[in-house]
Design an enzyme around this catalytic site. Structure first.
Site, PDB file in Angstrom:
ATOM      1  N   LYS A  76      41.242 -37.436  36.222  1.00 44.54           N
ATOM      2  CA  LYS A  76      42.441 -37.187  35.423  1.00 44.54           C
ATOM      3  C   LYS A  76      43.521 -36.917  36.244  1.00 44.54           C
ATOM      4  CE  LYS A  76      43.917 -35.164  31.218  1.00 44.54           C
ATOM      5  NZ  LYS A  76      43.490 -33.963  30.147  1.00 44.54           N
ATOM      6  N   SER A 151      43.594 -35.672  25.366  1.00 45.80           N
ATOM      7  CA  SER A 151      44.693 -36.278  26.352  1.00 45.80           C
ATOM      8  C   SER A 151      43.871 -36.784  27.509  1.00 45.80           C
ATOM      9  CB  SER A 151      45.578 -35.300  26.904  1.00 45.80           C
ATOM     10  OG  SER A 151      44.678 -34.283  27.729  1.00 45.80           O
ATOM     11  N   SER A 175      40.552 -31.816  24.412  1.00 44.08           N
ATOM     12  CA  SER A 175      41.092 -33.233  25.249  1.00 44.08           C
ATOM     13  C   SER A 175      39.799 -33.832  25.959  1.00 44.08           C
ATOM     14  CB  SER A 175      42.265 -32.682  26.344  1.00 44.08           C
ATOM     15  OG  SER A 175      43.232 -32.812  25.404  1.00 44.08           O
TER      16      SER A 175
END
Length: 221
Positions: A76, A151, A175
């Protein structure tokens, strides 16, 4: 090579028993990225040449000593990788280049994991759909008309679309498990402090955690 059901455990066994090489496994993931990511936009940056070179070194040295040796992993884009951009999905950090590796990246590299690239996210990890990245939304691999969650939506979508064997996400208030659920993969939020946050761009330091997204519970463990 069929990546559809290939887990960390299965990939590791295949590498150690010479069913395929780390370079072949990495190339298969890169081929899936080239085929599917133009539509899904799970990745913000792909390190094709560097990943292949790392895989070649592992093959040449027969360095399959750890569970993650030769295993492609996506990260990420809120986690620092030295000399690589770390945008947090924001134009504010579009040209920011990390000066050090996050602790989790140091550990992945020490294990011989192959880092494929950086995945998309809601800007500064503030969101639950990965529609709010400054660099465009990520789509759900099972139905591109739908969201992948967030996210850590880019990481979840990359695993679900077989564009990586595993991925790292970050979690402040759901997330990791939420996009894992929406994409049909497994995500794990560790106990706070169990995994170092050093090198993670913070959303809320007292709540943030880094955790994995994979295809099954065994791999997450």
């Amino acid at each position: 090579m069929n990546l559809n059901e290939l887990t960390i455990k299965e990939a590791g066994e295949g590498l150690r028993h010479k069913k395929f090489s780390a370079k072949e496994l990495t190339s298969a993931c890169l081929s899936e990225i080239q085929s599917r990511d133009p539509e899904l936009h799970a990745y913000l940056e792909v390190y094709s040449e560097e990943a292949l070179r790392a895989a070649e070194r592992i093959d040449e040295n027969n360095a399959f000593n750890f569970p993650l040796s030769g295993i492609p992993v996506a990260v990420k884009d809120v986690i620092m990788i030295k000399d690589r951009r770390c945008t947090a999905g924001s134009k504010i950090l579009e040209n920011y280049q990390a000066s050090y590796d996050a602790t989790v990246i140091e550990k992945l590299k020490a294990q011989g994991a192959i880092i494929l690239g950086k995945t998309n996210l809601d800007e500064f990890a503030m969101g639950s759909s990965t529609e709010n990245s400054a660099f465009g939304p990520t789509r759900n691999p099972h139905d591109p008309s739908r969201v992948p969650g967030g996210s850590s939506g880019g990481s979840a979508a990359a695993v679900a679309a077989h564009m990586t064997i595993a991925a790292l996400g970050s979690d402040t208030g759901g997330s990791i498990p939420q996009p894992a659920a929406l994409c049909g993969v497994v995500g794990f939020k560790p106990t706070y402090g169990r995994v170092s946050r050093h090198g993670l761009i913070a959303m809320s330091s007292s709540l943030d955690q880094i955790g994995p997204l994979t295809k099954n519970v065994y791999d997450v463990a």
